[in-house]
Design a protein around this motif. Structure first.
Motif, PDB file in Angstrom:
ATOM      1  N   ASP A 185      12.514   1.261   2.340  1.00 24.15           N
ATOM      2  CA  ASP A 185      12.559   0.617   3.650  1.00 24.15           C
ATOM      3  C   ASP A 185      13.880   0.976   4.342  1.00 24.15           C
ATOM      4  OD1 ASP A 185      10.160  -0.657   3.098  1.00 24.15           O
ATOM      5  OD2 ASP A 185      11.107  -2.505   2.419  1.00 24.15           O
ATOM      6  N   PRO A 186      13.868   1.298   5.622  1.00 27.31           N
ATOM      7  CA  PRO A 186      12.761   1.188   6.594  1.00 27.31           C
ATOM      8  C   PRO A 186      11.911   2.439   6.740  1.00 27.31           C
ATOM      9  CG  PRO A 186      14.754   1.731   7.770  1.00 27.31           C
ATOM     10  CD  PRO A 186      15.148   1.629   6.307  1.00 27.31           C
ATOM     11  N   TYR A 187      12.052   3.417   5.832  1.00 26.40           N
ATOM     12  CA  TYR A 187      11.204   4.597   5.901  1.00 26.40           C
ATOM     13  C   TYR A 187       9.762   4.236   5.539  1.00 26.40           C
ATOM     14  CZ  TYR A 187      15.362   7.559   6.175  1.00 26.40           C
ATOM     15  OH  TYR A 187      16.524   8.160   6.576  1.00 26.40           O
ATOM     16  N   PRO A 188       8.797   5.043   5.990  1.00 24.87           N
ATOM     17  CA  PRO A 188       7.404   4.836   5.536  1.00 24.87           C
ATOM     18  C   PRO A 188       7.328   5.048   4.024  1.00 24.87           C
ATOM     19  CG  PRO A 188       7.502   6.311   7.448  1.00 24.87           C
ATOM     20  CD  PRO A 188       8.903   6.143   6.971  1.00 24.87           C
ATOM     21  N   ASN A 189       6.904   4.031   3.303  1.00 29.38           N
ATOM     22  CA  ASN A 189       6.977   4.071   1.843  1.00 29.38           C
ATOM     23  C   ASN A 189       6.024   5.093   1.238  1.00 29.38           C
ATOM     24  OD1 ASN A 189       7.166   0.688   2.444  1.00 29.38           O
ATOM     25  ND2 ASN A 189       8.863   1.711   1.441  1.00 29.38           N
ATOM     26  N   ALA A 190       6.366   5.537   0.025  1.00 26.14           N
ATOM     27  CA  ALA A 190       5.459   6.372  -0.747  1.00 26.14           C
ATOM     28  C   ALA A 190       4.177   5.586  -1.021  1.00 26.14           C
ATOM     29  CB  ALA A 190       6.118   6.797  -2.058  1.00 26.14           C
ATOM     30  N   PHE A 191       3.047   6.303  -1.053  1.00 23.71           N
ATOM     31  CA  PHE A 191       1.782   5.575  -1.181  1.00 23.71           C
ATOM     32  C   PHE A 191       0.810   6.304  -2.089  1.00 23.71           C
ATOM     33  CE2 PHE A 191       1.072   8.501   2.317  1.00 23.71           C
ATOM     34  CZ  PHE A 191      -0.246   8.903   2.190  1.00 23.71           C
ATOM     35  N   THR A 192      -0.204   5.551  -2.488  1.00 14.01           N
ATOM     36  CA  THR A 192      -1.303   6.054  -3.301  1.00 14.01           C
ATOM     37  C   THR A 192      -2.537   5.244  -2.905  1.00 14.01           C
ATOM     38  OG1 THR A 192      -1.952   6.527  -5.598  1.00 14.01           O
ATOM     39  CG2 THR A 192      -0.808   4.444  -5.197  1.00 14.01           C
ATOM     40  N   HIS A 193      -3.628   5.405  -3.620  1.00 10.03           N
ATOM     41  CA  HIS A 193      -4.842   4.631  -3.325  1.00 10.03           C
ATOM     42  C   HIS A 193      -5.362   3.998  -4.612  1.00 10.03           C
ATOM     43  CE1 HIS A 193      -4.679   7.669  -0.080  1.00 10.03           C
ATOM     44  NE2 HIS A 193      -5.118   6.673   0.668  1.00 10.03           N
ATOM     45  N   TYR A 194      -5.868   2.778  -4.460  1.00 11.54           N
ATOM     46  CA  TYR A 194      -6.416   2.062  -5.608  1.00 11.54           C
ATOM     47  C   TYR A 194      -7.684   1.352  -5.182  1.00 11.54           C
ATOM     48  CZ  TYR A 194      -6.582  -1.058  -9.686  1.00 11.54           C
ATOM     49  OH  TYR A 194      -6.960  -1.728 -10.829  1.00 11.54           O
ATOM     50  N   ARG A 195      -8.771   1.762  -5.809  1.00 11.38           N
ATOM     51  CA  ARG A 195     -10.081   1.153  -5.539  1.00 11.38           C
ATOM     52  C   ARG A 195     -10.391   1.131  -4.039  1.00 11.38           C
ATOM     53  NH1 ARG A 195      -9.813  -3.501 -10.334  1.00 11.38           N
ATOM     54  NH2 ARG A 195     -10.168  -1.990 -12.026  1.00 11.38           N
ATOM     55  N   GLY A 196     -10.128   2.284  -3.397  1.00 17.20           N
ATOM     56  CA  GLY A 196     -10.514   2.483  -2.007  1.00 17.20           C
ATOM     57  C   GLY A 196      -9.501   2.059  -0.973  1.00 17.20           C
ATOM     58  N   GLU A 197      -8.389   1.492  -1.382  1.00 18.77           N
ATOM     59  CA  GLU A 197      -7.397   1.010  -0.416  1.00 18.77           C
ATOM     60  C   GLU A 197      -6.060   1.707  -0.623  1.00 18.77           C
ATOM     61  OE1 GLU A 197      -7.069  -3.196  -0.495  1.00 18.77           O
ATOM     62  OE2 GLU A 197      -9.162  -3.540   0.099  1.00 18.77           O
ATOM     63  N   ARG A 198      -5.350   1.918   0.489  1.00 22.13           N
ATOM     64  CA  ARG A 198      -4.007   2.483   0.406  1.00 22.13           C
ATOM     65  C   ARG A 198      -3.043   1.415  -0.106  1.00 22.13           C
ATOM     66  NH1 ARG A 198      -0.861   6.059   4.943  1.00 22.13           N
ATOM     67  NH2 ARG A 198      -2.749   7.303   4.614  1.00 22.13           N
ATOM     68  N   VAL A 199      -2.180   1.830  -1.023  1.00 15.96           N
ATOM     69  CA  VAL A 199      -1.177   0.937  -1.595  1.00 15.96           C
ATOM     70  C   VAL A 199       0.179   1.637  -1.513  1.00 15.96           C
ATOM     71  CG1 VAL A 199      -0.455  -0.387  -3.614  1.00 15.96           C
ATOM     72  CG2 VAL A 199      -2.892   0.048  -3.218  1.00 15.96           C
ATOM     73  N   TYR A 200       1.174   0.930  -0.981  1.00 15.95           N
ATOM     74  CA  TYR A 200       2.530   1.466  -0.885  1.00 15.95           C
ATOM     75  C   TYR A 200       3.338   1.000  -2.098  1.00 15.95           C
ATOM     76  CZ  TYR A 200       1.072   2.331   3.891  1.00 15.95           C
ATOM     77  OH  TYR A 200       0.372   2.761   5.005  1.00 15.95           O
ATOM     78  N   ILE A 201       4.064   1.916  -2.704  1.00 17.83           N
ATOM     79  CA  ILE A 201       4.879   1.574  -3.873  1.00 17.83           C
ATOM     80  C   ILE A 201       6.306   1.341  -3.392  1.00 17.83           C
ATOM     81  CG2 ILE A 201       5.540   2.208  -6.195  1.00 17.83           C
ATOM     82  CD1 ILE A 201       2.484   1.964  -5.663  1.00 17.83           C
ATOM     83  N   VAL A 202       6.752   0.106  -3.471  1.00 17.72           N
ATOM     84  CA  VAL A 202       8.038  -0.287  -2.914  1.00 17.72           C
ATOM     85  C   VAL A 202       9.146  -0.197  -3.954  1.00 17.72           C
ATOM     86  CG1 VAL A 202       9.282  -2.143  -1.736  1.00 17.72           C
ATOM     87  CG2 VAL A 202       6.847  -1.781  -1.270  1.00 17.72           C
ATOM     88  N   GLU A 203       8.842  -0.600  -5.186  1.00 21.29           N
ATOM     89  CA  GLU A 203       9.828  -0.525  -6.266  1.00 21.29           C
ATOM     90  C   GLU A 203       9.139  -0.059  -7.541  1.00 21.29           C
ATOM     91  OE1 GLU A 203      11.860  -4.194  -6.841  1.00 21.29           O
ATOM     92  OE2 GLU A 203      12.652  -4.280  -4.802  1.00 21.29           O
ATOM     93  N   ALA A 204       9.839   0.794  -8.287  1.00 19.84           N
ATOM     94  CA  ALA A 204       9.298   1.313  -9.551  1.00 19.84           C
ATOM     95  C   ALA A 204      10.450   1.858 -10.379  1.00 19.84           C
ATOM     96  CB  ALA A 204       8.270   2.407  -9.279  1.00 19.84           C
ATOM     97  N   HIS A 205      10.166   2.187 -11.616  1.00 22.05           N
ATOM     98  CA  HIS A 205      11.170   2.819 -12.478  1.00 22.05           C
ATOM     99  C   HIS A 205      10.452   3.591 -13.586  1.00 22.05           C
ATOM    100  CE1 HIS A 205      10.382  -0.987 -14.646  1.00 22.05           C
ATOM    101  NE2 HIS A 205      10.712  -0.308 -15.742  1.00 22.05           N
ATOM    102  N   VAL A 206      11.188   4.420 -14.277  1.00 18.55           N
ATOM    103  CA  VAL A 206      10.626   5.208 -15.372  1.00 18.55           C
ATOM    104  C   VAL A 206      10.499   4.319 -16.613  1.00 18.55           C
ATOM    105  CG1 VAL A 206      10.958   7.221 -16.862  1.00 18.55           C
ATOM    106  CG2 VAL A 206      11.606   7.327 -14.445  1.00 18.55           C
TER     107      VAL A 206
END
Length: 314
Positions: free
Chosen positions: A227-248
């Motif tokens: 944020d405030p950039y357009p977040n990285a995204f993927t799709h899950y069960r037909g809907e777009r989902v933005y990944i805001v926080e993650a780690h290895v």
């Protein structure tokens, strides 16, 4: 010195503020009209408003034309300073002042020439970002270098934090450079263009997660699209989902890239990486997601159990 400033958004605003507060005479400002383009509406401090608030003449333009050239001649600058001017400038402009044009670019040239250099540096795994003051020539970000300053990229830094850190470098790099130029002590260093890396403008497609990437690469992409950039995204069960926080992940997980697998700590481990079927890769653990209605969810609320796949298409 008499200075004309070319610039736009927060980068141009910070540059103009430094010039206004300096001993130099800002005789004119050239900036772009306001835009609704996504990346141009994020760091949107107005150069025009700042200039008019200090009674500095303003010329608005999307690209150079005869009227702009005439205005530069009327202002008769000793030097032009540019930061985040969005289109190519011809020699009739950048070569007109006695001291030419000093351009500020938010990377350590010749690396990350072009667009969105901080985001691309983070995504690529570079160890640092920075700011370069260089002499403008007829190509994009290829002119001789005068001054550089670096900011290390920490293991959990976001692009937002790094952009702010590089913006904070502007007054020091700019004023040190102008002092050297005015005193006649500037030592210009040609770029080794064999080391040049050139990156394109970012597009929505560039934020789509490819689960065949290593988890560490995906993690950097997510932090680059903070944020405030357009977040990285993927799709899950037909809907777009933005990944805001993650780690290895701590653990090693195998299977098919994109598989929503199992909880690790407070997050959900997603199988990732090339040859994931060999069971040699770490996963990406998603901590927080955002749905298309703008609502944030803890990962284990959104993924209460493993199952299904995160995909490139709905």
């Amino acid at each position: 010195m008499r200075v004309v400033m070319f610039g736009y958004q927060t980068w141009g605003h910070k540059t103009l503020q430094a010039l206004i507060e300096s001993r130099h005479d800002v005789v004119g400002v050239v900036t772009h009209p306001t835009s609704d383009q996504a990346y141009e509406s994020i760091w949107a401090d107005s150069v025009e408003d700042l200039a008019r608030g200090h009674n500095v003449p303003v010329h608005l333009a999307r690209r150079p034309d005869d009227a702009m050239i005439d205005r530069i001649h009327q202002w008769a600058p000793d030097i032009i300073v540019a930061n985040n001017w969005r289109t190519w400038l011809p020699p009739e402009i950048f070569g007109h002042p006695p001291h030419g044009t000093l351009n500020l670019h938010d990377s350590l040239l010749p690396k990350f020439t072009g667009f969105s250099p901080v985001a691309w540096a983070l995504i690529s795994g570079a160890p640092e970002v920075g700011l370069t003051a260089h002499r403008m020539d007829g190509e994009l970000d290829t002119g001789d270098i005068l001054t550089q300053a670096a900011v290390p990229i920490g293991p959990r830094d976001t692009a937002t934090e790094l952009v702010l850190a590089t913006i904070d470098l502007i007054p020091r790099v700019l004023l040190e450079s102008l002092d050297k130029i005015e005193a006649g002590t500037a030592r210009w260093h040609p770029q080794d263009l064999s080391e040049r890396t050139f990156f394109h403008k970012r597009h929505e497609t560039d934020s789509l997660i490819d689960w065949s990437w290593d988890a560490a690469d995906i993690d950097r992409l997510i932090r680059a699209m903070s944020d405030p950039y357009p977040n990285a995204f993927t799709h899950y069960r037909g809907e777009r989902v933005y990944i805001v926080e993650a780690h290895v992940s701590q653990g090693v997980y195998g299977g098919t890239p994109g598989r929503v697998f199992i909880a690790e700590g407070d997050g959900m481990a997603i199988v990732a990486g090339p040859n994931a079927h060999r069971g040699t890769n770490h996963a990406l653990v998603i901590d927080r997601v955002r749905t298309e209605d703008g609502t944030d969810h803890a990962a284990l609320e959104y993924f209460p159990s493993g199952g299904g796949y995160l995909t490139a298409v709905p």
